[in-house]
Structure formats: structure tokens, C-alpha cells
Scaffold this active site. Structure first.
Site: not given
Ligand code: NAD
Length: 298
Positions: A68-69, A99, A174, A249
Site C-alpha cells: 500500500l502507498p 514502505t 529501508k 515521502k
Molecule cells: P501505487 O500507488 O502504485 O499502489 C498502491 C495501491 O494500493 C494502489 O493500487 C491503490 O489503489 C491501493 N490502495 C490504496 N489504499 C487501499 C486500501 N485501503 N485498500 C486496498 N488497496 C488500496 O504504489 P506502488 O508504487 O505500488 O508502491 C507501493 C509501496 O511500495 C509504497 O509504500 C512505496 O513507497 C513502496 N515502493 C515503491 C517503489 C516504486 O518504485 N514504485 C519501490 C520500492 C518501494
């Protein structure tokens, strides 16, 4: 195994698909219906969707992964009457790969343990490319025995799986890494801009830095100067990378975590303000290495 996956965004969707390819049963949920539909479609209708967290938590699962975000989304999915902790069977192992701040991760561990539920915090690095390739690095905090039991499961989504120690330590690893990355990108951006302003060719300058003591990941693998490395976001208009707002963030998490133990992180604080100002100028969606434009335009 019978796996529930919540959060099918840029990272979660390819991670879930790798779990399906590895032979697990996959049950998914996301608040955005299009994201659910995408995974069901990719899975050729093999994955099953749930209409909410409550329904998923009641599916008698072996594992639930959340991706999740941010902390507030993790709280809303785990806590409360309809959340995971109230409804899940105590044999289900919970893995949070979002994260988030170490304090929230530790609070979740305490609440889960009070109910006899095993939980691991397991944030990742490796970006969307690593998620797709199944080559993520996992940083895992929590009970050692649960970690050992789940290591083969992590290997279905990642290549390097680190045990970091007690609850929340995955998040500690992290935030510490991304604190360094956020600072080193700004330092590389500053050095590259200065060298070019003073008359150096950027490619020659990068080659020298990368053979000298200034070398770092931000200079030799992810150089922020356009045209220095072919396959970096810098050479494609800073698209498809790790967003400035995600770095902002993560630096916010580092600053908050530092405050909780009164540890000064001065360069981290400054870096956070630089990304914040840069994001405010409308660049939050661009890869974080575009922060070089902050220096070019001043
Ligand atoms: P994203 O925003 O693409 O995906 C998050 C998903 O969670 C979305 O589909 C959203 O609709 C869903 N969501 C939000 N609230 C929800 C709820 N209450 N119930 C169900 N689903 C819900 O984000 P991402 O890029 O996939 O990143 C996810 C996590 O991984 C974050 O914490 C980010 O910091 C971490 N991360 C991202 C990357 C990257 O390169 N994108 C790399 C390492 C870590």
C-alpha cells in the site's frame, strides 16, 4: 499456498503475478477496480477478486501480503472492525511490504502478536523493474522463525532476502538506505552541474567520477545528467522511474523516525526540503534524479 494480496499498484500487481506464476492460489483486493480487473485479466481469470478487506481476510488464507502507498492506508487495512487483524485466522502469516514508518510497523506487530498472529514487515527495493523481474530485495523484520519459514515465499518475488532483526527493523533498513540515496542523488546532481557549468563534458566528467572517490550508485548506475547513461530516467525525460514524491515521502519517514530517537540527520533534513521545493514546482511525478534541474535552474 493460498495467498491474499491487497494493493495492486505499480509494485503490487507484478508481485502478485509472480506469486501466481510460482504456483500459489491468488486472491486479490484493491480499492481501484481497474487495478483488480488488470490483474484478473493478466492471470487469465485464475486469480480471484474480493469486494473488500473483510471478505479477503475471511478466506482462510496461508499468507496475506499488503503493498500500500503509506502508513494511513496500512492502518486502514489492518485495523478496525473490518480490518485484517480482527478477521484473519491466527494461522495466516501477514506480510506488509509497503514502505511505512518503523513506529507504525512496530505498533502493528504488537497488536498482531497480542492476537497470536505472525506478522513481518518486509519493505522492498528494486523498483517496478525488480517487481516485474522477481528480483526485488526484501528487508524483513519480525520473528526469526517466521522469517525462516517464509523465506522461500519471499524468493518467489525477490532475489536478495535480508533478515534485519526485531519487529520494524525492515522499515529501519529501508529508511536508512533511502536517506542515503536521497542525499547522494542531490550530491551527484550538484557535482555534475558544477562540472558542466565550469566547462566539462558531462560524459567525461561522469567517467572520471566513476573511476575516482566520488563514485556512488547515483553517479555510476543512475546518473542524473541526461545522455550520460543510456537506460536511465535522465535519458528519457525522467519518466518511468522512482518518483520525486516517493523519495520525498521516504525522507519524511526518515526525519520522523530520527525525531523519535532525537537523532540529528541534518543532510537528510536539507535533502527533504530540496525535494519538497522541487515537487512544489510541479515535478513530483518525475523520477527523483530530475532534482538536477533544481540546480540547473538556479
Ligand atoms: P501505487 O500507488 O502504485 O499502489 C498502491 C495501491 O494500493 C494502489 O493500487 C491503490 O489503489 C491501493 N490502495 C490504496 N489504499 C487501499 C486500501 N485501503 N485498500 C486496498 N488497496 C488500496 O504504489 P506502488 O508504487 O505500488 O508502491 C507501493 C509501496 O511500495 C509504497 O509504500 C512505496 O513507497 C513502496 N515502493 C515503491 C517503489 C516504486 O518504485 N514504485 C519501490 C520500492 C518501494
Amino acid at each position: 499456498m493460498k495467498v491474499g494480496f491487497i494493493g495492486l499498484g505499480n509494485m503490487g500487481s507484478p508481485m502478485a503475478m509472480n506469486l501466481l506464476k510460482a504456483g500459489n492460489e491468488l486472491i486479490v483486493f484493491d480499492v481501484v477496480e481497474a487495478n483488480v480487473a488488470f490483474v484478473i485479466d493478466q492471470s487469465k481469470q485464475k486469480a480471484i477478486s474480493c469486494k473488500n478487506v473483510y471478505e479477503l481476510a475471511n478466506m482462510d488464507l496461508d499468507v496475506i501480503v499488503t503493498m500500500l502507498p503509506a502508513s494511513q492506508h496500512v492502518r486502514s487495512v489492518y485495523l478496525g472492525e473490518n480490518g485484517i487483524l480482527e478477521n484473519v485466522d491466527s494461522n495466516t502469516v501477514l506480510i506488509d511490504s509497503s514502505t511505512i514508518d518503523p513506529q507504525t510497523a512496530r505498533e502493528l506487530h504488537t497488536l498482531a502478536n497480542a492476537k497470536g498472529i505472525a506478522l513481518l514487515d518486509a519493505p522492498v527495493s528494486g523498483g517496478t523493474a525488480g517487481a516485474q523481474a522477481g528480483s526485488l530485495t526484501f528487508m524483513v523484520g519480525g520473528d526469526d522463525n517466521t522469517f525462516q519459514k517464509m523465506k522461500p515465499f519471499f524468493e518467489q518475488m525477490g532475489k536478495k532476502i535480508f533478515y534485519c532483526g526485531r519487529a520494524g527493523n525492515g522499515q529501519v533498513a529501508k529508511v536508512s538506505n533511502n536517506l542515503l540515496l536521497g542525499i547522494s542523488m542531490i550530491a551527484t546532481a550538484e557535482a555534475m552541474t558544477l562540472g558542466v557549468e565550469l566547462g566539462m563534458d558531462p560524459v567525461v566528467l561522469a567517467n572520471i567520477i566513476n573511476a575516482s572517490s566520488g563514485r556512488c550508485w547515483s553517479s555510476d548506475t543512475y546518473n542524473p545528467y541526461p545522455g550520460v547513461l543510456e537506460s536511465t530516467p535522465a535519458s528519457r525525460g525522467y519518466t518511468d522511474g522512482f518518483g520525486t514524491d516517493l523519495m520525498l515521502k521516504d525522507l519524511g519517514l526518515a526525519c520522523e523516525a530520527a525525531k523519535s530517537v532525537k537523532q540529528p540527520i541534518m543532510l537528510g533534513g536539507l535533502a527533504q526540503q530540496i525535494y519538497q521545493a522541487f515537487s512544489r514546482q510541479g515535478n513530483g511525478h518525475l523520477d527523483f534524479s530530475s532534482v538536477i534541474n533544481f540546480f540547473k535552474n538556479h
